[in-house]
Design an enzyme around this catalytic site. Sequence first.
Site, PDB file in Angstrom:
ATOM      1  N   ILE A 158       4.460   5.875   2.026  1.00  0.00           N
ATOM      2  CA  ILE A 158       3.592   6.196   3.173  1.00  0.00           C
ATOM      3  C   ILE A 158       4.012   7.538   3.785  1.00  0.00           C
ATOM      4  CG2 ILE A 158       2.796   5.424   5.454  1.00  0.00           C
ATOM      5  CD1 ILE A 158       3.275   2.507   4.440  1.00  0.00           C
ATOM      6  N   ARG A 179      17.045   8.271   3.326  1.00  0.00           N
ATOM      7  CA  ARG A 179      18.339   7.853   2.759  1.00  0.00           C
ATOM      8  C   ARG A 179      18.628   8.640   1.483  1.00  0.00           C
ATOM      9  NH1 ARG A 179      17.353   1.564   2.531  1.00  0.00           N
ATOM     10  NH2 ARG A 179      15.379   2.506   1.985  1.00  0.00           N
ATOM     11  N   ARG A 240       8.246   0.069  12.460  1.00  0.00           N
ATOM     12  CA  ARG A 240       8.496  -1.260  13.003  1.00  0.00           C
ATOM     13  C   ARG A 240       9.023  -1.110  14.414  1.00  0.00           C
ATOM     14  NH1 ARG A 240       5.820  -3.393   9.835  1.00  0.00           N
ATOM     15  NH2 ARG A 240       6.307  -5.011   8.320  1.00  0.00           N
ATOM     16  N   GLU A 269       6.934  -7.133  19.928  1.00  0.00           N
ATOM     17  CA  GLU A 269       5.472  -7.252  19.930  1.00  0.00           C
ATOM     18  C   GLU A 269       5.051  -8.698  19.643  1.00  0.00           C
ATOM     19  OE1 GLU A 269       4.928  -4.324  16.694  1.00  0.00           O
ATOM     20  OE2 GLU A 269       4.074  -5.942  15.499  1.00  0.00           O
ATOM     21  N   HIS A 287      -0.558  -2.670  16.298  1.00  0.00           N
ATOM     22  CA  HIS A 287      -0.095  -2.865  14.909  1.00  0.00           C
ATOM     23  C   HIS A 287      -1.277  -2.985  13.937  1.00  0.00           C
ATOM     24  CE1 HIS A 287       3.496  -4.508  12.391  1.00  0.00           C
ATOM     25  NE2 HIS A 287       2.665  -3.822  11.633  1.00  0.00           N
TER      26      HIS A 287
HETATM   27  C1  8YV Z   1       0.709  -5.686   8.360  1.00  0.00           C
HETATM   28  C2  8YV Z   1       2.607  -3.996   8.071  1.00  0.00           C
HETATM   29  O1  8YV Z   1      -0.444  -5.615   9.112  1.00  0.00           O
HETATM   30  O2  8YV Z   1       2.475  -4.057   5.727  1.00  0.00           O
HETATM   31  C3  8YV Z   1       3.204  -3.995   6.711  1.00  0.00           C
HETATM   32  O3  8YV Z   1       4.437  -3.912   6.608  1.00  0.00           O
HETATM   33  O4  8YV Z   1       3.273  -3.756   9.021  1.00  0.00           O
HETATM   34  C4  8YV Z   1       1.183  -4.264   8.264  1.00  0.00           C
HETATM   35  O5  8YV Z   1       0.449  -3.643   7.279  1.00  0.00           O
HETATM   36  C5  8YV Z   1       1.553  -6.746   8.985  1.00  0.00           C
HETATM   37  O6  8YV Z   1       2.880  -6.741   8.642  1.00  0.00           O
HETATM   38  C6  8YV Z   1       0.916  -8.120   8.693  1.00  0.00           C
HETATM   39  O7  8YV Z   1       1.302  -8.693   7.504  1.00  0.00           O
END
Ligand code: 8YV
Length: 331
Positions: A158, A179, A240, A269, A287
Site C-alpha cells: 500500500i 524495516r 492502525r 476505535e 476506518h
Molecule cells: C478492514 C483493514 O476494513 O484490511 C485491513 O487491514 O484495516 C481494513 O481493510 C478491516 O480490518 C475489517 O476487516
Amino acid sequence: MSRPKILIARAISPEVVTVLEQHFEVQSNQDDVAWSPTELAERLQGIDGVLTTGSQRIDADLLAACPQLQICANMAVGYNNFDVAAMTAAGVQGTNAPDVLTETTADFGFALMMAAARRITESEHFLRAGQWKDWRYDLLAGAEVHGSTLGILGMGRIGQAIARRGAHGFGMQVVYHNRSRLSPELEADCKARYVSKQELLSTADHLVLVLPYTPEAHHTIGAAEIASMKPTATLTNIARGGIVDDAALAKALANKTIAAAGLDVFEGEPAVHPDLLALSNVVLTPHIASATMGTRWAMAQLAADNLIAYLGGQEPVTPVNHLEHSRRSAA
Ligand code: 8YV
C-alpha cells in the site's frame, strides 16, 4: 462424509456467502451482530473454520475453548487481531487478505492526505455553517500537494501504491522509511528514496503512515516525533490505531506544531479521542480506507478461497503462519 462447518463472524457480501454454502455447512451473521469474545467462542463450538474481520480477537483462550477450529481466515490485510504465536502453537492456520485492497486503500490514503492538506472537510463545515460571506486571498488556504515532499512510513504494497500516485501523478519527491529497504527496481518504480526515520520526519511535507501494527510499533509517532516535523506538515494515518499517540497528536494539532492530520484509524476505535473531535484541522473517517463494494467483495472472496483451500486439504492461498508440525486434527 459430512461437510466442514464454518462460521462467518460478521456480515459480508451475500455472493460470497453463497459461494461458501456450496462447500460448507455455513453459519453466517448477516444481521451483523457484533459478538462478544464469549459469544464468539460459543458460536465456534463444533466449527472447523471461521471467516473473521479485524474486530474478532483470536487468542490462546479462544483457541483452547474451540478445539475443533482449524483455520481463521481474516478479511483484512492487517491481522493484529490474531495472536499468531498462539495460533501456530495450537496448530491453527491463519490467513489474511492482501493485494486485493492495495489500490483502493492507496486511493483513500491519498484522498485523506489531500483533504487534510487542502482543508476540504473544514471548508465544507465552514460553508454549511453559513460562515462564507466573502472572498479573501487566504480563505482556508492550505498546503501545496503537487511538487511537495511525500513521506511514507511503512513501504509495503500500500505504501508503494501511494508513492506511485505521488511521484507519477503529482510530481512529488517521495522519501520513505521501512524495516527493510526496497529493491533498486522497486525504488525506481516508485521514484522513492530511502531515508532514516528522523530524516523522513523532518523532510516530509505530507507524512503517510502505512506500517502494520505490532506491539513494537505502538506509538511510533508520539509527541517527540511530531515535534520534529515541519510546522506546515500534515500527518495521515491509514495504518492502525495505536501507531500514533492520539492524545499527543491532538495536543500538537491544537498548538499548530503541525498544520493538519487525516485519520482513518484510532486508538480504541470506534471511540475517538474527544480532543480530536474538537479540532477543525483534522479530517476524521471511520476506518473506511478499503471500503468500496468491489474491494470488500474481493477481500471476502479471498478469505473464502483460503477456507475452501485449507479445509479441502490444500495449502492456504495467503497464509500468515507456517504450521511446523501438523494441522490441528478435527476434534
Ligand atoms: C478492514 C483493514 O476494513 O484490511 C485491513 O487491514 O484495516 C481494513 O481493510 C478491516 O480490518 C475489517 O476487516
